[in-house]
Each structure stands twice: as C-alpha cells, then as structure tokens.
Motif scaffolding. Structure first.
Motif, PDB file in Angstrom:
ATOM      1  N   ILE A  27       0.866  -1.171   0.000  1.00  0.00           N
ATOM      2  CA  ILE A  27       0.000   0.000   0.000  1.00  0.00           C
ATOM      3  C   ILE A  27       0.902   1.220   0.000  1.00  0.00           C
ATOM      4  CG2 ILE A  27      -1.785   1.296   1.239  1.00  0.00           C
ATOM      5  CD1 ILE A  27      -2.564  -1.392   2.567  1.00  0.00           C
ATOM      6  N   ILE A  28       0.745   2.061  -1.016  1.00  0.00           N
ATOM      7  CA  ILE A  28       1.497   3.305  -1.074  1.00  0.00           C
ATOM      8  C   ILE A  28       0.501   4.457  -1.071  1.00  0.00           C
ATOM      9  CG2 ILE A  28       3.496   2.299  -2.221  1.00  0.00           C
ATOM     10  CD1 ILE A  28       2.469   3.534  -4.836  1.00  0.00           C
ATOM     11  N   TYR A  29       0.941   5.572  -0.537  1.00  0.00           N
ATOM     12  CA  TYR A  29       0.007   6.682  -0.398  1.00  0.00           C
ATOM     13  C   TYR A  29       0.713   8.026  -0.494  1.00  0.00           C
ATOM     14  CZ  TYR A  29       1.814   6.327   4.360  1.00  0.00           C
ATOM     15  OH  TYR A  29       2.640   6.243   5.439  1.00  0.00           O
ATOM     16  N   TYR A  75      -9.613   7.779   4.757  1.00  0.00           N
ATOM     17  CA  TYR A  75      -8.353   8.491   4.955  1.00  0.00           C
ATOM     18  C   TYR A  75      -7.918   9.219   3.681  1.00  0.00           C
ATOM     19  CZ  TYR A  75      -8.509   5.238   8.790  1.00  0.00           C
ATOM     20  OH  TYR A  75      -8.923   4.510   9.882  1.00  0.00           O
ATOM     21  N   LEU A  76      -8.857   9.539   2.829  1.00  0.00           N
ATOM     22  CA  LEU A  76      -8.537  10.050   1.510  1.00  0.00           C
ATOM     23  C   LEU A  76      -9.363  11.278   1.165  1.00  0.00           C
ATOM     24  CD1 LEU A  76      -7.157   9.417  -1.309  1.00  0.00           C
ATOM     25  CD2 LEU A  76      -9.224   8.144  -1.829  1.00  0.00           C
ATOM     26  N   ASP A  77      -8.702  12.341   0.749  1.00  0.00           N
ATOM     27  CA  ASP A  77      -9.356  13.487   0.131  1.00  0.00           C
ATOM     28  C   ASP A  77      -9.206  13.256  -1.372  1.00  0.00           C
ATOM     29  OD1 ASP A  77      -9.992  15.890  -1.103  1.00  0.00           O
ATOM     30  OD2 ASP A  77      -8.754  17.115   0.210  1.00  0.00           O
ATOM     31  N   GLU A  78     -10.283  12.878  -2.033  1.00  0.00           N
ATOM     32  CA  GLU A  78     -10.223  12.458  -3.437  1.00  0.00           C
ATOM     33  C   GLU A  78      -9.688  13.544  -4.371  1.00  0.00           C
ATOM     34  OE1 GLU A  78     -13.628  10.400  -4.962  1.00  0.00           O
ATOM     35  OE2 GLU A  78     -14.072   9.587  -2.984  1.00  0.00           O
ATOM     36  N   GLU A  79      -9.780  14.786  -3.970  1.00  0.00           N
ATOM     37  CA  GLU A  79      -9.287  15.893  -4.804  1.00  0.00           C
ATOM     38  C   GLU A  79      -7.764  16.022  -4.747  1.00  0.00           C
ATOM     39  OE1 GLU A  79     -11.261  18.378  -6.439  1.00  0.00           O
ATOM     40  OE2 GLU A  79     -13.006  17.086  -6.112  1.00  0.00           O
ATOM     41  N   ASP A  81      -5.450  13.626  -2.686  1.00  0.00           N
ATOM     42  CA  ASP A  81      -4.675  12.497  -2.172  1.00  0.00           C
ATOM     43  C   ASP A  81      -4.746  11.282  -3.090  1.00  0.00           C
ATOM     44  OD1 ASP A  81      -4.290  14.138   0.031  1.00  0.00           O
ATOM     45  OD2 ASP A  81      -5.869  13.198   1.195  1.00  0.00           O
ATOM     46  N   SER A  82      -3.842  10.352  -2.829  1.00  0.00           N
ATOM     47  CA  SER A  82      -3.804   9.121  -3.608  1.00  0.00           C
ATOM     48  C   SER A  82      -3.390   7.959  -2.709  1.00  0.00           C
ATOM     49  CB  SER A  82      -2.787   9.276  -4.745  1.00  0.00           C
ATOM     50  OG  SER A  82      -2.572   8.061  -5.396  1.00  0.00           O
ATOM     51  N   ILE A  83      -4.097   6.847  -2.828  1.00  0.00           N
ATOM     52  CA  ILE A  83      -3.732   5.605  -2.146  1.00  0.00           C
ATOM     53  C   ILE A  83      -3.820   4.495  -3.173  1.00  0.00           C
ATOM     54  CG2 ILE A  83      -4.262   3.972  -0.298  1.00  0.00           C
ATOM     55  CD1 ILE A  83      -5.699   6.270   1.172  1.00  0.00           C
ATOM     56  N   ARG A  84      -2.792   3.655  -3.230  1.00  0.00           N
ATOM     57  CA  ARG A  84      -2.768   2.522  -4.159  1.00  0.00           C
ATOM     58  C   ARG A  84      -2.479   1.248  -3.384  1.00  0.00           C
ATOM     59  NH1 ARG A  84      -0.826   3.812  -9.921  1.00  0.00           N
ATOM     60  NH2 ARG A  84      -1.406   5.985 -10.130  1.00  0.00           N
TER      61      ARG A  84
END
Length: 110
Positions: A27-29, A75-79, A81-84
């Motif tokens: 998981i990277i963020y 845990y994500l602000d879609e505008e 942030d990024s989580i993969r």
C-alpha cells in the motif's frame, strides 16, 4: 468513488492465492494533510509493516483485505490524495539496500 469492496472481487479472489489463503499487498500513499496521514498510518499498522515513509507491506487474509479496501477511503481526500494497493508475491520482489523482512504472522487489531 467506486465501491471497491463490491466491484473488485477479482482483485481479492485471484486464483494464485488459493494455496495459502494469504495475500501479500503493498500500500502506497500520498496524503496531503498531516492529521489524516497519521490516522492512515495507525490504521495500516494494524495490518502490516511500514517499509518506507509512504509504503506499507502486509500479508493479509481475504477478509482483512476486504476490510482495508472498505475503510481506506476514510483516509482520503479524493481531490488531493492518492492511495494505491498492489498485490505482490514475495518471491517476485527484488530488494536493494535496507531489507525490511515481512513475516506471515497474526496481527491483532485493537
């Protein structure tokens, strides 16, 4: 945002995992807010190990992976942030430099 827990069962149920019932994930963020990033780190520590500043590795069951996918958008602000989440096979990983060994062990989430 699409519902990963319903629309990506093929990601969770990939046939290569049927032998050991465990899934090795990375998981990277990139999270812009410090407070949110700290909360994400605490959440991920319940499942795996921090191997770099913005990267966690974990060996999880299918149900744990479903739980991660279901809750990670908290845990994500879609505008901004990024989580993969990547599926990995430990025997396919080449490591240079400091090695952080990931063991298949039970992690208790409190």
């Amino acid at each position: 945002m699409e519902n990963w827990s319903e629309n990506h069962n093929d990601f969770i149920d990939y046939e290569r995992d049927e032998k050991n019932k465990k899934i090795h994930i990375l998981i990277i963020y990139d999270i812009s807010e410090n407070k949110t990033r700290t909360k994400l780190v605490k959440f991920l520590l319940g499942y795996g190990y921090r191997v770099q500043k913005s990267a966690f590795e974990a060996i999880v069951t299918k149900s744990q992976l479903k739980k991660i996918i279901k809750n990670i958008s908290n845990y994500l602000d879609e505008e901004n942030d990024s989580i993969r989440i990547y599926r990995m096979y430990y025997d396919d990983v080449i490591i240079f430099g400091k090695n952080f060994s990931i063991e298949d062990e039970e992690i208790i989430i409190i």
